[in-house]
Motif scaffolding. Structure first.
Motif, mmCIF file in Angstrom:
data_model
loop_
_atom_site.group_PDB
_atom_site.id
_atom_site.type_symbol
_atom_site.label_atom_id
_atom_site.label_comp_id
_atom_site.label_asym_id
_atom_site.label_seq_id
_atom_site.Cartn_x
_atom_site.Cartn_y
_atom_site.Cartn_z
ATOM 1 N N HIS A 146 3.686 -1.986 2.211
ATOM 2 C CA HIS A 146 2.545 -2.861 1.948
ATOM 3 C C HIS A 146 2.600 -4.071 2.877
ATOM 4 O O HIS A 146 3.666 -4.654 3.092
ATOM 5 C CB HIS A 146 2.578 -3.316 0.485
ATOM 6 C CG HIS A 146 1.314 -3.956 0.030
ATOM 7 N ND1 HIS A 146 0.977 -5.260 0.351
ATOM 8 C CD2 HIS A 146 0.288 -3.482 -0.731
ATOM 9 C CE1 HIS A 146 -0.183 -5.558 -0.203
ATOM 10 N NE2 HIS A 146 -0.625 -4.501 -0.854
ATOM 11 N N ARG B 184 -0.599 2.348 -3.078
ATOM 12 C CA ARG B 184 -1.848 1.609 -3.209
ATOM 13 C C ARG B 184 -3.028 2.498 -2.855
ATOM 14 O O ARG B 184 -2.942 3.364 -1.988
ATOM 15 C CB ARG B 184 -1.822 0.359 -2.348
ATOM 16 C CG ARG B 184 -1.746 0.579 -0.850
ATOM 17 C CD ARG B 184 -1.460 -0.739 -0.138
ATOM 18 N NE ARG B 184 -1.695 -0.687 1.288
ATOM 19 C CZ ARG B 184 -0.838 -0.243 2.174
ATOM 20 N NH1 ARG B 184 0.336 0.230 1.776
ATOM 21 N NH2 ARG B 184 -1.131 -0.256 3.459
ATOM 22 N N ARG C 134 4.352 -6.393 -4.370
ATOM 23 C CA ARG C 134 4.683 -7.294 -5.484
ATOM 24 C C ARG C 134 6.153 -7.712 -5.372
ATOM 25 O O ARG C 134 7.013 -7.268 -6.129
ATOM 26 C CB ARG C 134 4.391 -6.592 -6.818
ATOM 27 C CG ARG C 134 2.941 -6.140 -6.983
ATOM 28 C CD ARG C 134 2.015 -7.316 -7.171
ATOM 29 N NE ARG C 134 2.336 -8.048 -8.369
ATOM 30 C CZ ARG C 134 1.879 -7.741 -9.586
ATOM 31 N NH1 ARG C 134 1.071 -6.695 -9.742
ATOM 32 N NH2 ARG C 134 2.217 -8.451 -10.641
ATOM 33 N N GLU D 77 -1.686 0.758 -9.640
ATOM 34 C CA GLU D 77 -1.331 -0.515 -9.018
ATOM 35 C C GLU D 77 -1.465 -1.671 -9.999
ATOM 36 O O GLU D 77 -0.720 -2.659 -9.925
ATOM 37 C CB GLU D 77 -2.203 -0.756 -7.792
ATOM 38 C CG GLU D 77 -1.737 -1.915 -6.947
ATOM 39 C CD GLU D 77 -2.362 -1.907 -5.567
ATOM 40 O OE1 GLU D 77 -2.301 -2.963 -4.905
ATOM 41 O OE2 GLU D 77 -2.903 -0.865 -5.151
ATOM 42 N N VAL E 95 7.605 -0.966 -6.545
ATOM 43 C CA VAL E 95 6.469 -1.850 -6.794
ATOM 44 C C VAL E 95 6.394 -2.917 -5.710
ATOM 45 O O VAL E 95 5.313 -3.265 -5.225
ATOM 46 C CB VAL E 95 6.591 -2.486 -8.203
ATOM 47 C CG1 VAL E 95 5.675 -3.687 -8.342
ATOM 48 C CG2 VAL E 95 6.239 -1.449 -9.264
ATOM 49 N N PHE F 82 3.399 -1.836 -3.303
ATOM 50 C CA PHE F 82 2.289 -2.649 -3.804
ATOM 51 C C PHE F 82 2.338 -4.094 -3.323
ATOM 52 O O PHE F 82 1.438 -4.875 -3.629
ATOM 53 C CB PHE F 82 2.277 -2.643 -5.335
ATOM 54 C CG PHE F 82 2.060 -1.292 -5.959
ATOM 55 C CD1 PHE F 82 1.405 -0.287 -5.279
ATOM 56 C CD2 PHE F 82 2.530 -1.032 -7.241
ATOM 57 C CE1 PHE F 82 1.214 0.960 -5.855
ATOM 58 C CE2 PHE F 82 2.348 0.210 -7.826
ATOM 59 C CZ PHE F 82 1.683 1.208 -7.129
#
Length: 321
Positions: free
Chosen positions: A262, A174, A315, A109, A309, A313
């Motif tokens: 996420h 994650r 992001r 991560e 990602v 995560f």
């Protein structure tokens, strides 16, 4: 114990060399190399209470981490690996072992996104899909929905297989997410017929599809079809259960991917969730790849890694958002 030092240009001790003086010496030397001389006590007291296979797992995990440089927080990384040893899923030497260790430690991560560049801001439209498109999509999904009822035993076995496959196939997720935190997909599968299908559920379903739920107020026939579709489609619910109408790998993968989204992604780019889940289901669950929509455009422009990602995560800057 002093920090292990090596001469410039020489390799650090191999795992076999560390183990010459026993498991405790090996663990402490790896722990010291990762953490240095800090104020915290050693985790050995917890490791000593483990079974021998669990001790072996965590020693191999720390050894792997010493071979992976990167900017990540080592103190919680070691603590998480020690805690995870009792419920690990991949053994040293297996292809999934490295992925599990790097994900659980938080290395992936922290380090994986840093290998990617942040794109320019994307001019993505968030205008809800029109009534005609929503109506056609609902009909398409109804036509594709399987008949019959869910077999709980088949669903439990297939759920375990789907979760294991995602652990082995995706190089991340994650560390506190459902792939690694002890979540058991097989025990969380429910029949879609159990889902609530009232006005709030129908509005939420249309929103997930990218539409304006106001269309339900002007088209009662569409509202009725959405009500039916909710009980025949793959979805996810409170408590991280997944709902599927049949024990089907593609449906289970689709529903589980929703659970893996996420919270940060859902908060900032939730309108993209269904599109990205469909895209990832095609990659991991054997579903049909989407031929259009924002996810296809983003995949072509940004590449799959940036999408993952953002989705796994949180992001979302890697989507240009």
């Amino acid at each position: 114990m002093a920090l292990i030092k090596t001469k410039r240009g020489t390799e650090p001790p191999s795992l076999a060399e560390r183990l010459r003086n026993g498991a405790e010496a090996a663990f402490r030397s790896l722990e010291d190399e990762l953490l240095g001389d800090g104020p915290l006590g050693s985790h050995w007291i917890d490791v000593a209470a483990m079974s021998l296979p669990q001790q072996a797992w965590v020693i191999h995990a720390l050894h792997l981490l010493t071979r992976r440089p990167g900017d990540y927080q080592r103190t919680p990384a070691v603590a998480r690996l020690v805690d995870h040893a009792r419920r690990h899923t991949a053994e040293p030497g297996e292809a999934a072992f490295e992925r599990e260790v790097l994900a659980v430690s938080g290395w992936t991560e922290a380090v994986f996104p840093a290998t990617l560049t942040v794109p320019e801001p994307a001019g993505l439209s968030v205008v809800p899909a029109g009534h005609e498109w929503i109506s056609k999509e609902v009909d398409r999904r109804l036509a594709a929905a399987p008949e019959g009822r869910l077999d709980p035993l088949d669903a439990a076995d297939l759920g375990a297989a789907v979760q294991a496959a995602l652990r082995a196939e995706f190089p991340g997720n994650r560390y506190e997410g459902p792939v690694y935190d002890g979540y058991d997909l097989g025990s969380r599968v429910r029949d879609s017929a159990e889902l609530p299908d009232g006005p709030a559920a129908r509005a939420a379903y249309v929103t997930v599809l990218g539409g304006d739920p106001a269309v339900l107020g002007t088209d009662r026939d569409l509202a009725a079809r959405v009500k039916e579709l909710i009980t025949r489609d793959a979805s996810h619910g409170p408590g991280r259960e997944v709902f599927v109408p049949a024990a089907d790998r593609t449906l289970l993968t689709h529903a589980f991917l929703h659970v893996l989204a996420h919270p940060g992604f859902r908060e900032r780019a939730g309108w993209l969730e269904e599109d990205l889940v469909t895209l990832f289901t095609a990659e991991y669950g054997g579903g049909a790849a989407p031929v259009g929509g924002p996810a296809v455009v983003l995949a072509e422009e940004l590449g799959s890694d940036r999408l993952k990602v953002a989705f796994f995560f949180g992001r979302t800057e890697y989507l240009g958002l």
